[in-house]
Design a protein around this motif. Structure first.
Motif, mmCIF file in Angstrom:
data_model
loop_
_atom_site.group_PDB
_atom_site.id
_atom_site.type_symbol
_atom_site.label_atom_id
_atom_site.label_comp_id
_atom_site.label_asym_id
_atom_site.label_seq_id
_atom_site.Cartn_x
_atom_site.Cartn_y
_atom_site.Cartn_z
ATOM 1 N N VAL A 80 24.031 -12.390 30.766
ATOM 2 C CA VAL A 80 23.569 -13.676 31.296
ATOM 3 C C VAL A 80 24.718 -14.405 31.980
ATOM 4 O O VAL A 80 24.543 -14.995 33.060
ATOM 5 C CB VAL A 80 22.951 -14.541 30.170
ATOM 6 C CG1 VAL A 80 22.692 -15.956 30.636
ATOM 7 C CG2 VAL A 80 21.669 -13.911 29.663
ATOM 8 N N ARG A 81 25.905 -14.354 31.386
ATOM 9 C CA ARG A 81 27.075 -14.984 32.006
ATOM 10 C C ARG A 81 27.393 -14.331 33.350
ATOM 11 O O ARG A 81 27.776 -15.025 34.306
ATOM 12 C CB ARG A 81 28.290 -14.876 31.088
ATOM 13 C CG ARG A 81 28.220 -15.769 29.876
ATOM 14 C CD ARG A 81 29.410 -15.594 28.969
ATOM 15 N NE ARG A 81 30.639 -16.027 29.615
ATOM 16 C CZ ARG A 81 31.848 -15.638 29.231
ATOM 17 N NH1 ARG A 81 31.989 -14.824 28.207
ATOM 18 N NH2 ARG A 81 32.914 -16.075 29.855
ATOM 19 N N LEU A 82 27.252 -13.022 33.424
ATOM 20 C CA LEU A 82 27.492 -12.315 34.682
ATOM 21 C C LEU A 82 26.488 -12.737 35.748
ATOM 22 O O LEU A 82 26.862 -13.024 36.890
ATOM 23 C CB LEU A 82 27.444 -10.808 34.452
ATOM 24 C CG LEU A 82 27.807 -9.938 35.638
ATOM 25 C CD1 LEU A 82 29.264 -10.159 36.035
ATOM 26 C CD2 LEU A 82 27.575 -8.483 35.308
ATOM 27 N N MET B 290 37.815 -12.564 31.520
ATOM 28 C CA MET B 290 38.397 -12.549 32.860
ATOM 29 C C MET B 290 37.493 -11.860 33.888
ATOM 30 O O MET B 290 37.689 -12.045 35.085
ATOM 31 C CB MET B 290 39.758 -11.868 32.842
ATOM 32 C CG MET B 290 40.843 -12.687 32.218
ATOM 33 S SD MET B 290 42.374 -11.774 32.238
ATOM 34 C CE MET B 290 43.537 -13.074 32.488
ATOM 35 N N VAL B 291 36.528 -11.118 33.434
ATOM 36 C CA VAL B 291 35.629 -10.422 34.363
ATOM 37 C C VAL B 291 34.776 -11.422 35.143
ATOM 38 O O VAL B 291 34.578 -11.262 36.353
ATOM 39 C CB VAL B 291 34.724 -9.430 33.585
ATOM 40 C CG1 VAL B 291 33.624 -8.879 34.460
ATOM 41 C CG2 VAL B 291 35.561 -8.318 33.000
ATOM 42 N N PHE C 227 32.859 -13.943 40.201
ATOM 43 C CA PHE C 227 32.575 -15.185 40.931
ATOM 44 C C PHE C 227 33.369 -15.225 42.235
ATOM 45 O O PHE C 227 32.819 -15.479 43.310
ATOM 46 C CB PHE C 227 32.924 -16.387 40.048
ATOM 47 C CG PHE C 227 32.654 -17.719 40.682
ATOM 48 C CD1 PHE C 227 31.405 -18.309 40.560
ATOM 49 C CD2 PHE C 227 33.630 -18.383 41.397
ATOM 50 C CE1 PHE C 227 31.144 -19.539 41.136
ATOM 51 C CE2 PHE C 227 33.382 -19.612 41.973
ATOM 52 C CZ PHE C 227 32.135 -20.191 41.845
ATOM 53 N N GLY C 228 34.668 -14.969 42.156
ATOM 54 C CA GLY C 228 35.513 -14.994 43.347
ATOM 55 C C GLY C 228 35.191 -13.881 44.325
ATOM 56 O O GLY C 228 35.279 -14.071 45.541
ATOM 57 N N LEU D 279 43.370 -14.951 45.065
ATOM 58 C CA LEU D 279 42.277 -15.807 44.594
ATOM 59 C C LEU D 279 41.703 -15.278 43.290
ATOM 60 O O LEU D 279 41.538 -16.029 42.320
ATOM 61 C CB LEU D 279 41.170 -15.896 45.653
ATOM 62 C CG LEU D 279 39.870 -16.575 45.208
ATOM 63 C CD1 LEU D 279 40.107 -18.054 44.937
ATOM 64 C CD2 LEU D 279 38.786 -16.381 46.237
ATOM 65 N N LEU D 280 41.410 -13.993 43.247
ATOM 66 C CA LEU D 280 40.817 -13.406 42.041
ATOM 67 C C LEU D 280 41.777 -13.476 40.855
ATOM 68 O O LEU D 280 41.368 -13.779 39.733
ATOM 69 C CB LEU D 280 40.402 -11.961 42.312
ATOM 70 C CG LEU D 280 39.371 -11.758 43.429
ATOM 71 C CD1 LEU D 280 39.055 -10.285 43.598
ATOM 72 C CD2 LEU D 280 38.122 -12.562 43.181
ATOM 73 N N THR D 281 43.055 -13.214 41.108
ATOM 74 C CA THR D 281 44.053 -13.300 40.039
ATOM 75 C C THR D 281 44.178 -14.728 39.519
ATOM 76 O O THR D 281 44.224 -14.960 38.307
ATOM 77 C CB THR D 281 45.422 -12.807 40.551
ATOM 78 O OG1 THR D 281 45.275 -11.470 41.019
ATOM 79 C CG2 THR D 281 46.469 -12.866 39.468
#
Length: 144
Positions: A13-15, A102-103, A108-109, A126-128
């Motif tokens: 659900v979070r994903l 962290m996934v 999201f990014g 950005l992702l980091t």
């Protein structure tokens, strides 16, 4: 890891929520542009929104999870022999939950960046940044 596996549906659900929120932010800021002062302001606003969103999601997850574990943690800390303190609890939670947590900001990014037209060469940064900021927000939630 047992609790992480038990919460597989929560993580799914979070994903889905991360992808949905990224699509919503990306739709509102679709292809912000790369020329002029106005595009700089819009890109800065997109980055700020992304940072705030991922941090708040991680912080709320940490704050919502602790009340369920309060009784167990209190019982373990009260044991005279063999119990553990707040430090080992905090670090073990971070060690186990941080890689999974962290996934979601990375996803999201990864969805938001191309939709907004952010520079592909800076997308790794950005992702980091989103992942590390999310981990820091999760730590803040656990410390409260």
């Amino acid at each position: 890891w047992k609790q992480t596996r038990r919460e597989a549906w929560v993580n799914a659900v979070r994903l889905a929520a991360s992808v949905g929120l990224a699509a919503a932010f990306g739709g509102c800021n679709y292809q912000v542009g790369n020329v002029g002062a106005k595009s700089v302001k819009r890109r800065a606003a997109v980055l700020m929104q992304a940072c705030i969103n991922t941090s708040m999601l991680a912080l709320c997850r940490s704050l919502n999870g602790f009340p369920r574990e309060r009784a167990t943690v209190s019982r373990e800390m009260a044991r005279a022999k063999g119990g553990y303190g707040a430090g080992p609890y905090f670090f073990s939670k971070l060690l186990v939950e941080t890689p999974v947590d962290m996934v979601f900001p990375v996803v999201f990014g990864a969805v938001l960046g191309p939709m907004c037209g952010l520079n592909p060469r800076g997308r790794g940064w950005l992702l980091t940044t989103l992942a590390l900021q999310s981990a820091a927000a999760s730590c803040l939630g656990l410390s409260i």
